[in-house]
Write an enzyme that holds these catalytic residues in place. Structure first.
Site, PDB file in Angstrom:
ATOM      1  CE  LYS A   1      -2.299  -2.509   3.337  1.00  0.00           C
ATOM      2  NZ  LYS A   1      -2.847  -2.640   4.683  1.00  0.00           N
TER       3      LYS A   1
ATOM      4  CD  GLU B   1       8.049  -0.868  -3.157  1.00  0.00           C
ATOM      5  OE1 GLU B   1       7.010  -0.317  -2.809  1.00  0.00           O
ATOM      6  OE2 GLU B   1       8.331  -2.060  -2.901  1.00  0.00           O
ATOM      7  CG  ASP B   2       6.882   2.010   0.010  1.00  0.00           C
ATOM      8  OD1 ASP B   2       7.587   1.139  -0.539  1.00  0.00           O
ATOM      9  OD2 ASP B   2       6.212   1.787   1.033  1.00  0.00           O
TER      10      ASP B   2
ATOM     11  CG  ASP C   1      15.345  -1.606   3.997  1.00  0.00           C
ATOM     12  OD1 ASP C   1      16.473  -1.104   4.118  1.00  0.00           O
ATOM     13  OD2 ASP C   1      14.753  -2.166   4.938  1.00  0.00           O
TER      14      ASP C   1
ATOM     15  CG  PHE D   1      11.366   2.097  10.332  1.00  0.00           C
ATOM     16  CD1 PHE D   1      11.404   0.937   9.580  1.00  0.00           C
ATOM     17  CD2 PHE D   1      10.129   2.636  10.671  1.00  0.00           C
ATOM     18  CE1 PHE D   1      10.233   0.319   9.161  1.00  0.00           C
ATOM     19  CE2 PHE D   1       8.952   2.020  10.263  1.00  0.00           C
ATOM     20  CZ  PHE D   1       9.016   0.856   9.515  1.00  0.00           C
TER      21      PHE D   1
ATOM     22  CG  ASP E   1       3.075   0.470   7.264  1.00  0.00           C
ATOM     23  OD1 ASP E   1       3.922   0.247   6.372  1.00  0.00           O
ATOM     24  OD2 ASP E   1       2.679  -0.413   8.044  1.00  0.00           O
TER      25      ASP E   1
ATOM     26  NE  ARG F   1      -0.277   1.712   4.945  1.00  0.00           N
ATOM     27  CZ  ARG F   1       0.718   0.902   4.587  1.00  0.00           C
ATOM     28  NH1 ARG F   1       1.701   1.360   3.842  1.00  0.00           N
ATOM     29  NH2 ARG F   1       0.714  -0.366   4.962  1.00  0.00           N
TER      30      ARG F   1
END
Ligand code: IMP
Ligand code: MG
Length: 181
Positions: free
Chosen positions: A45, A101-102, A105, A154, A161, A167
């Protein structure tokens, strides 16, 4: 804030910086794909804010689809196991696919996704990620468009989220102290 206190968030990338970068990326994509249609494939999401802002900056024929992938539980550590939670709604054969994509990583999620998409014979596949954390990369992934390269911290907000919350923040924030209240 329900889990994290506001004072434990530090703004890493402001809404204004995100907006300006979306405009730049959109202009670059418009140039690179000139004369073609682009099929944006968003990874749910986390992509939703970025994809909707980016799409409006692309001056081409754009179609949009989504799929769901999960590599994290309700924690900040990757499980290393990726699974598809929902699939695309239309075939991508012969389309120019741009995965949105967000964050990348470890790269394990994107590797899994690219291997999967390539079996469906798209005309091309490229990757556009809002955020990139190079320090944590565990596998080789080609990334054509990067919004921001960030340190190994992070982050939450603008689609990203922590335990399904935050979000909706309009900026990207760093969790300074992630202890639950
Ligand atoms: P990767 O497989 O380790 O590259 O992780 C990719 C996915 O993990 C992203 O699509 C996010 O959903 C999640 N993720 C990785 N880092 C962060 C972070 O800093 N904040 C929130 N989600 C993250
Ligand atoms: Mg994601």
């Amino acid at each position: 804030m329900t889990i994290l206190k506001e004072k434990r968030l530090r703004v890493l990338i402001s809404a204004e910086e995100i907006d300006a970068r979306c405009k730049e990326l959109g202009a670059q994509i418009t140039k690179d794909y000139a004369g073609q249609s682009v099929h944006l494939v968003g990874v749910l999401k986390g992509c939703v804010m970025f994809l909707s802002d980016l799409a409006r900056q692309i001056d081409l024929d754009v179609s949009i689809d989504f799929l769901g992938l999960s590599s994290y539980g309700a924690s900040q550590q990757t499980s290393g196991v990726v699974r598809m939670t929902s699939d695309l709604s239309v075939p991508i054969k012969d389309r120019h696919v741009l995965v949105v994509e967000d964050i990348i990583d470890t790269g394990l999620t994107m590797k899994y996704l690219l291997d999967n998409l390539r079996t469906r014979l798209p005309a091309s596949v490229a990757v556009c990620t809002l955020l990139y954390k190079p320090e944590n990369l565990r596998t080789e992934v080609p990334i054509e468009y990067i919004g921001f390269t960030i340190p190994n911290e992070f982050v939450i907000g603008y689609g990203l989220d922590y335990a399904e919350l935050y979000r909706n923040l309009p900026y990207i924030g760093v969790v300074v102290d992630n202890e639950a209240e």
